[in-house]
Scaffold this motif. Structure first.
Motif, PDB file in Angstrom:
ATOM      1  N   SER A   1      31.820  29.122  55.693  1.00 12.03           N
ATOM      2  CA  SER A   1      33.231  29.532  55.204  1.00 12.03           C
ATOM      3  C   SER A   1      33.410  30.970  54.994  1.00 12.03           C
ATOM      4  O   SER A   1      32.550  31.615  54.549  1.00 12.03           O
ATOM      5  CB  SER A   1      33.733  28.555  53.946  1.00 12.03           C
ATOM      6  N   ALA A   2      34.884  31.350  55.135  1.00 13.67           N
ATOM      7  CA  ALA A   2      34.989  32.873  54.998  1.00 13.67           C
ATOM      8  C   ALA A   2      36.454  33.087  54.568  1.00 13.67           C
ATOM      9  O   ALA A   2      37.345  32.048  54.756  1.00 13.67           O
ATOM     10  CB  ALA A   2      34.805  33.701  55.987  1.00 13.67           C
ATOM     11  N   VAL A   3      36.625  33.774  53.593  1.00 12.53           N
ATOM     12  CA  VAL A   3      38.024  33.790  53.056  1.00 12.53           C
ATOM     13  C   VAL A   3      38.353  35.379  52.767  1.00 12.53           C
ATOM     14  O   VAL A   3      37.365  36.099  52.460  1.00 12.53           O
ATOM     15  CB  VAL A   3      38.192  33.508  51.582  1.00 12.53           C
ATOM     16  N   PHE A   4      39.522  35.780  53.374  1.00 12.44           N
ATOM     17  CA  PHE A   4      39.897  37.125  53.606  1.00 12.44           C
ATOM     18  C   PHE A   4      41.236  37.144  52.504  1.00 12.44           C
ATOM     19  O   PHE A   4      42.083  36.281  52.417  1.00 12.44           O
ATOM     20  CB  PHE A   4      40.321  37.558  54.848  1.00 12.44           C
ATOM     21  N   GLY A   5      41.398  37.986  51.318  1.00 15.16           N
ATOM     22  CA  GLY A   5      42.426  38.012  50.539  1.00 15.16           C
ATOM     23  C   GLY A   5      41.623  37.455  49.238  1.00 15.16           C
ATOM     24  O   GLY A   5      40.450  37.538  48.836  1.00 15.16           O
ATOM     25  N   ARG A   6      42.593  37.072  48.282  1.00 16.32           N
ATOM     26  CA  ARG A   6      42.367  36.694  46.988  1.00 16.32           C
ATOM     27  C   ARG A   6      42.571  35.120  46.713  1.00 16.32           C
ATOM     28  O   ARG A   6      43.408  34.658  47.346  1.00 16.32           O
ATOM     29  CB  ARG A   6      43.105  37.212  45.768  1.00 16.32           C
ATOM     30  N   THR A   7      41.616  34.533  46.186  1.00 17.86           N
ATOM     31  CA  THR A   7      41.566  33.145  46.018  1.00 17.86           C
ATOM     32  C   THR A   7      42.562  32.653  44.915  1.00 17.86           C
ATOM     33  O   THR A   7      42.874  33.456  43.916  1.00 17.86           O
ATOM     34  CB  THR A   7      40.211  32.514  45.582  1.00 17.86           C
ATOM     35  N   GLN A   8      43.415  31.735  45.271  1.00 19.04           N
ATOM     36  CA  GLN A   8      44.412  31.434  43.988  1.00 19.04           C
ATOM     37  C   GLN A   8      43.579  30.707  42.718  1.00 19.04           C
ATOM     38  O   GLN A   8      42.932  30.070  42.726  1.00 19.04           O
ATOM     39  CB  GLN A   8      45.393  30.389  44.541  1.00 19.04           C
ATOM     40  N   GLY A   9      43.918  31.501  41.638  1.00 19.07           N
ATOM     41  CA  GLY A   9      43.362  31.146  40.445  1.00 19.07           C
ATOM     42  C   GLY A   9      41.859  31.426  40.491  1.00 19.07           C
ATOM     43  O   GLY A   9      41.121  31.092  39.375  1.00 19.07           O
ATOM     44  N   GLY A  10      41.279  32.205  41.412  1.00 20.66           N
ATOM     45  CA  GLY A  10      39.932  32.677  41.293  1.00 20.66           C
ATOM     46  C   GLY A  10      39.766  33.771  40.683  1.00 20.66           C
ATOM     47  O   GLY A  10      40.506  34.375  40.347  1.00 20.66           O
ATOM     48  N   SER A  11      38.079  34.159  40.691  1.00 22.36           N
ATOM     49  CA  SER A  11      38.245  35.359  39.823  1.00 22.36           C
ATOM     50  C   SER A  11      38.390  36.504  40.627  1.00 22.36           C
ATOM     51  O   SER A  11      38.105  36.533  42.113  1.00 22.36           O
ATOM     52  CB  SER A  11      36.634  35.396  39.349  1.00 22.36           C
ATOM     53  N   LEU A  12      38.824  37.824  40.183  1.00 23.75           N
ATOM     54  CA  LEU A  12      38.770  38.964  40.956  1.00 23.75           C
ATOM     55  C   LEU A  12      37.519  39.626  41.214  1.00 23.75           C
ATOM     56  O   LEU A  12      36.964  39.969  40.360  1.00 23.75           O
ATOM     57  CB  LEU A  12      40.116  40.013  40.257  1.00 23.75           C
ATOM     58  N   GLU A  13      37.099  39.707  42.350  1.00 20.81           N
ATOM     59  CA  GLU A  13      35.791  40.340  42.484  1.00 20.81           C
ATOM     60  C   GLU A  13      35.917  41.657  43.171  1.00 20.81           C
ATOM     61  O   GLU A  13      35.095  42.414  43.061  1.00 20.81           O
ATOM     62  CB  GLU A  13      34.975  39.487  43.616  1.00 20.81           C
ATOM     63  N   CYS A  14      37.217  42.087  43.440  1.00 14.29           N
ATOM     64  CA  CYS A  14      37.522  43.338  43.980  1.00 14.29           C
ATOM     65  C   CYS A  14      38.462  44.131  43.132  1.00 14.29           C
ATOM     66  O   CYS A  14      39.348  43.249  42.967  1.00 14.29           O
ATOM     67  CB  CYS A  14      37.692  43.459  45.550  1.00 14.29           C
ATOM     68  N   PRO A  15      38.480  45.392  42.745  1.00 11.98           N
ATOM     69  CA  PRO A  15      39.531  45.819  41.863  1.00 11.98           C
ATOM     70  C   PRO A  15      40.902  45.990  42.818  1.00 11.98           C
ATOM     71  O   PRO A  15      40.590  46.169  43.939  1.00 11.98           O
ATOM     72  CB  PRO A  15      39.190  47.117  41.403  1.00 11.98           C
ATOM     73  N   TYR A  16      41.940  46.050  42.041  1.00 14.06           N
ATOM     74  CA  TYR A  16      43.181  46.224  42.783  1.00 14.06           C
ATOM     75  C   TYR A  16      43.158  47.602  43.339  1.00 14.06           C
ATOM     76  O   TYR A  16      42.827  48.467  42.746  1.00 14.06           O
ATOM     77  CB  TYR A  16      44.412  45.975  41.868  1.00 14.06           C
ATOM     78  N   GLN A  17      43.893  48.009  44.411  1.00 13.53           N
ATOM     79  CA  GLN A  17      44.047  49.262  44.845  1.00 13.53           C
ATOM     80  C   GLN A  17      45.289  49.635  44.141  1.00 13.53           C
ATOM     81  O   GLN A  17      46.380  49.041  44.300  1.00 13.53           O
ATOM     82  CB  GLN A  17      44.437  49.027  46.309  1.00 13.53           C
ATOM     83  N   THR A  18      45.180  50.944  43.489  1.00 10.50           N
ATOM     84  CA  THR A  18      46.311  51.401  42.498  1.00 10.50           C
ATOM     85  C   THR A  18      47.468  51.963  43.242  1.00 10.50           C
ATOM     86  O   THR A  18      48.547  51.929  42.961  1.00 10.50           O
ATOM     87  CB  THR A  18      45.885  52.490  41.720  1.00 10.50           C
ATOM     88  N   LEU A  19      47.225  52.633  44.577  1.00 14.12           N
ATOM     89  CA  LEU A  19      48.160  53.046  45.469  1.00 14.12           C
ATOM     90  C   LEU A  19      49.067  53.942  44.465  1.00 14.12           C
ATOM     91  O   LEU A  19      50.340  54.254  44.815  1.00 14.12           O
ATOM     92  CB  LEU A  19      48.899  52.129  46.177  1.00 14.12           C
ATOM     93  N   GLY A  20      48.373  54.830  43.427  1.00  9.43           N
ATOM     94  CA  GLY A  20      49.073  55.898  42.968  1.00  9.43           C
ATOM     95  C   GLY A  20      50.052  55.326  41.756  1.00  9.43           C
ATOM     96  O   GLY A  20      50.509  55.945  41.043  1.00  9.43           O
ATOM     97  N   MET A  21      49.925  53.986  41.721  1.00 12.73           N
ATOM     98  CA  MET A  21      50.675  53.201  40.693  1.00 12.73           C
ATOM     99  C   MET A  21      49.674  52.989  39.326  1.00 12.73           C
ATOM    100  O   MET A  21      48.597  52.589  39.711  1.00 12.73           O
ATOM    101  CB  MET A  21      51.064  51.774  41.102  1.00 12.73           C
ATOM    102  N   PRO A  22      50.290  53.179  38.127  1.00  9.81           N
ATOM    103  CA  PRO A  22      49.270  52.693  36.966  1.00  9.81           C
ATOM    104  C   PRO A  22      49.231  51.268  36.858  1.00  9.81           C
ATOM    105  O   PRO A  22      49.803  50.523  37.114  1.00  9.81           O
ATOM    106  CB  PRO A  22      50.293  53.294  35.783  1.00  9.81           C
ATOM    107  N   MET A  23      47.698  51.150  36.638  1.00  4.07           N
ATOM    108  CA  MET A  23      47.440  49.425  36.356  1.00  4.07           C
ATOM    109  C   MET A  23      48.203  49.070  35.036  1.00  4.07           C
ATOM    110  O   MET A  23      48.199  49.673  34.144  1.00  4.07           O
ATOM    111  CB  MET A  23      45.718  49.301  36.694  1.00  4.07           C
ATOM    112  N   ILE A  24      48.603  47.721  35.181  1.00  2.00           N
ATOM    113  CA  ILE A  24      49.277  46.957  34.075  1.00  2.00           C
ATOM    114  C   ILE A  24      48.284  46.081  33.524  1.00  2.00           C
ATOM    115  O   ILE A  24      47.762  45.274  34.034  1.00  2.00           O
ATOM    116  CB  ILE A  24      50.223  46.364  34.603  1.00  2.00           C
TER     117      ILE A  24
END
Length: 166
Positions: free
Chosen positions: A143-166
């Motif tokens: 199996s393969a998943v692209f994106g984030r799993t609903q309710g799953g752990s975050l394995e990759c950091p969010y892309q900030t795109l110049g915005m501060p992390m909340i």
């Protein structure tokens, strides 16, 4: 070997009407991995799981075809996840409060058979993922998943795109 691989990579679907047994089974060295589940009724009984009542009685009650139980997936995970096989009698008591008394319901389960031994890899966006195996071995992607799993752990950091992390 090819037959075994096709059984492992296959998507399975099983269903049972109220009062029937549902039986999920996977081949040797694999376990059940529940993908999705539905319990209720969304099609008329003449299309699936006919009413057990005489036809004249069935016409007196309006069949609810917008009936579903929200606990279906969790119940299937509790009963069958990570087992080689599972079997149980389908009835509304199993799933908690009956959302549509008097309407015959059915269970549909979608599952796969996950190998007991497998490797898992994660790659974040814009990263490269390299898969390799020993000579004379074959890579089979279960199996393969692209994106984030609903309710799953975050394995990759969010892309900030110049915005501060909340």
């Amino acid at each position: 070997f090819a037959g075994y691989i096709s059984q492992v990579l296959k998507n399975y679907t099983d269903h049972a009407c109220d009062g029937e047994y549902v039986s999920l089974r996977c081949p040797h060295r694999t376990t059940i991995s529940i993908q999705s589940s539905f319990y209720g009724r969304i099609v008329p009984s003449h299309q699936m799981c006919p009413s057990r009542y005489p036809h004249s009685y069935a016409t007196l009650i309006k069949e609810d075809v917008a009936c579903s139980v929200g606990t279906s997936l969790q119940k299937m995970l509790d009963e069958c996840q990570d087992r080689r096989s599972c079997q149980f009698l389908v009835n509304s008591r199993l799933f908690g409060t009956d959302p549509c008394p008097g309407t015959g319901k059915y269970l549909i389960v979608w599952y796969k058979c996950r190998p007991n031994e497998y490797k898992s890899k994660v790659a974040c966006e814009d990263d490269k993922l390299r898969l390799s195996c020993k000579k004379s071995m074959v890579i089979a992607i279960y199996s393969a998943v692209f994106g984030r799993t609903q309710g799953g752990s975050l394995e990759c950091p969010y892309q900030t795109l110049g915005m501060p992390m909340i």
